[in-house]
Design an enzyme around this catalytic site. Sequence first.
Site, PDB file in Angstrom:
ATOM      1  N   LYS A 184      18.734  33.742  42.226  1.00 22.99           N
ATOM      2  CA  LYS A 184      18.965  32.367  41.757  1.00 22.99           C
ATOM      3  C   LYS A 184      18.592  32.236  40.274  1.00 22.99           C
ATOM      4  CE  LYS A 184      20.464  31.368  45.753  1.00 22.99           C
ATOM      5  NZ  LYS A 184      19.846  30.878  46.952  1.00 22.99           N
TER       6      LYS A 184
HETATM    7  C1  LIG Z   1      19.944  30.602  48.460  1.00 26.77           C
HETATM    8  C2  LIG Z   1      20.419  29.402  49.144  1.00 26.77           C
HETATM    9  C3  LIG Z   1      19.683  28.756  50.150  1.00 26.77           C
HETATM   10  C4  LIG Z   1      18.456  29.332  50.775  1.00 26.77           C
HETATM   11  O1  LIG Z   1      17.469  29.605  49.882  1.00 26.77           O
HETATM   12  P1  LIG Z   1      16.204  30.481  50.307  1.00 26.77           P
HETATM   13  O2  LIG Z   1      15.218  30.169  49.219  1.00 26.77           O
HETATM   14  O3  LIG Z   1      16.638  31.900  50.297  1.00 26.77           O
HETATM   15  O4  LIG Z   1      15.733  30.033  51.636  1.00 26.77           O
HETATM   16  C5  LIG Z   1      20.160  27.567  50.668  1.00 26.77           C
HETATM   17  N1  LIG Z   1      21.314  27.045  50.234  1.00 26.77           N
HETATM   18  C6  LIG Z   1      22.066  27.639  49.296  1.00 26.77           C
HETATM   19  C7  LIG Z   1      23.325  26.991  48.849  1.00 26.77           C
HETATM   20  C8  LIG Z   1      21.651  28.846  48.722  1.00 26.77           C
HETATM   21  O5  LIG Z   1      22.422  29.440  47.811  1.00 26.77           O
END
Ligand SMILES: *Cc1c(COP(=O)(O)O)cnc(C)c1O
Length: 395
Positions: A184
């Site tokens: 991210k």
């Molecule tokens: C990465 C992601 C999540 C989950 O995030 P985590 O921190 O890995 O639990 C939820 N929604 C979207 C759209 C994502 O890209």
Amino acid sequence: MDWLVPLADLDYGAEEETAVRDVLHSRWLTMGGVTQEFENEFAQFTGARHAIAVSNATVALHLAMLALGIGPGDEVIAPSLTFVATTNAVLYAGADVRFADIVGPCDLTIAPAEIEKQITPRTRAIVVMHYGGYAGRMDAILDIAARHKLAVIEDAAHAPGAKFDGRALGTLGDVGCFSFFSNKNLSTGEGGMLVTGRDDLAAKVRLLRSHGMTTLTWDRHQGHAHSYDVTALGYNYRIDELRSALGRAQLAKLEKGNARRREITARYWDALEGIGLELPFRGAFRGAGGSPAASACHLFPVLLPPDADRAAFMDGLRAAGIQTSIHYPPIHCFSYYRERYPGVALPLTEAVAAREVTLPLYPTMSDAQVEMVIAAVRAGGPVVRNHRLNEVETR
Ligand SMILES: *Cc1c(COP(=O)(O)O)cnc(C)c1O
């Protein structure tokens, strides 16, 4: 594989190493002062009244449901063109998902008109996922929510630093959930943040984040409390100081990283025009939430011509050392969800998902790497070039 251009890469350096070393030297590893500072800085950065750090965005979404009192018998409207965590969180809370279709190939976020079609007397909330860091249609969605007395949860996993009408994504609805997973825009390995402007929700989330306990180990360590009560069935959804320290270092770099992401996005948009690809979000509601100026540019999605061979296209790029991905296989098409919710049909989501390919995009990408991707896509050979371009472009 050793990619010449990976799909994503960390922007890590000496700052992150120092931050972690400082925590190790402090000899306090679990949620404490560094986390509080990270929360304060994130609240300030987004303009949110409350920012609450958690283990990941999935649990942030779960806590959002619980704090809003969503449970068995309730329904939550959500997109299907998203990561499965978006709707898993609804199911954890014991509620049901109602999937709504996207706007279309130029805007991959949930469509306000489709949301309205899914509203029933049991509907309690709408989840908006700001795909790729581009704002969902928040004006219309907030209006629908107000008319039907529904809560709005923003899955802002792609969107730290993105704006809509000058306001940070994640702060427009009742609750916003951010992810700090490795790939991210702001990464701590695992990690997440829940933001809200509502004191009642913040209090519930803080309680449920740590077993429903009225004081934290950190409070007792500081001599602020000797014991605790448990007033709700909570969870261990805490973050730790090592990750919060990484988060602070990463937050300091976020604006710069997002600016570089926008620069690369603008270059891609210019260079990949006129070769038979559709470029989602390009020019879509320009000047409002969807311009690259306001986006966190987390992903760069392209849509191949409807009958192109996607696997061959991706294989061609892989042969050139370039990693690509698909965002996303729609949730309603997964076996588990098909069994649970048979017969769901989302024509636009399904059509777009079958054509989507995500190209590499990350702040440390060099200009040479960007040009390498562009050249490989343009050469993308038989797959894209042989299509009758006009047909695609004038549709
Ligand atoms: C990465 C992601 C999540 C989950 O995030 P985590 O921190 O890995 O639990 C939820 N929604 C979207 C759209 C994502 O890209």
